[in-house]
Design a protein around this motif. Structure first.
Motif, PDB file in Angstrom:
ATOM      1  N   ALA A 124      58.999  63.000  22.943  1.00  0.00           N
ATOM      2  CA  ALA A 124      58.401  62.414  24.316  1.00  0.00           C
ATOM      3  C   ALA A 124      57.425  63.262  26.017  1.00  0.00           C
ATOM      4  O   ALA A 124      56.642  63.670  26.076  1.00  0.00           O
ATOM      5  N   GLU A 140      52.636  54.806  20.310  1.00  0.00           N
ATOM      6  CA  GLU A 140      54.343  54.821  20.753  1.00  0.00           C
ATOM      7  C   GLU A 140      55.085  54.074  19.046  1.00  0.00           C
ATOM      8  O   GLU A 140      54.528  52.678  19.694  1.00  0.00           O
ATOM      9  N   TYR A 177      53.962  59.177  18.299  1.00  0.00           N
ATOM     10  CA  TYR A 177      53.634  59.080  20.112  1.00  0.00           C
ATOM     11  C   TYR A 177      52.150  60.440  20.124  1.00  0.00           C
ATOM     12  O   TYR A 177      52.177  60.896  19.567  1.00  0.00           O
TER      13      TYR A 177
END
Length: 126
Positions: free
Chosen positions: A16, A35, A53
């Motif tokens: 991330a 996500e 993600y």
């Protein structure tokens, strides 16, 4: 906590951070597109998971130049292997390191950028 699997959390946090940083080179407003955890082996579900993600940056001005002049050298300097997966509609750079990978898709006809990646797979902890 990002995931329900504590072994996956540090990998998810690292990915991330990388994807958020790459998105920040393209523009100021990134919208999350995906996500969550993903089963790594649908033939044997529930044994290993990765975390996926993705972001979309709509206000990406001069995105092709940013990918080539900024993102590619930055990621290569950080030890990410690069592979060109481009096609006539999109300039696509795939980055891989330590079992994780992400793709940066830059539209050839607009300023939109999409970044999607996943961590390495980890065993499910009962």
């Amino acid at each position: 906590m990002i995931t329900t699997n504590t072994a996956l959390d540090p990998l998810a946090e690292d990915l991330a951070t990388v994807i958020d940083g790459v998105a920040g080179t393209f523009g100021t407003a990134a919208e999350r597109t995906v996500e969550g955890e993903l089963d790594c082996d649908p033939a044997q579900p529930g044994r290993s998971l990765c975390w996926q993600y993705g972001l979309r940056v709509d206000d990406a001005s001069d995105a092709v130049r940013t990918l080539v002049d900024v993102v590619l050298p930055l990621m290569e300097n950080q030890g990410w292997r690069t592979r060109d997966r481009s096609n006539p509609r999109e300039l696509i750079a795939q980055f891989s390191r330590d079992g994780a990978d992400f793709n940066v898709h830059v539209s050839r006809v607009g300023d939109g950028v999409t970044i999607v990646g996943s961590t390495a797979c980890v065993p499910v902890v009962p």
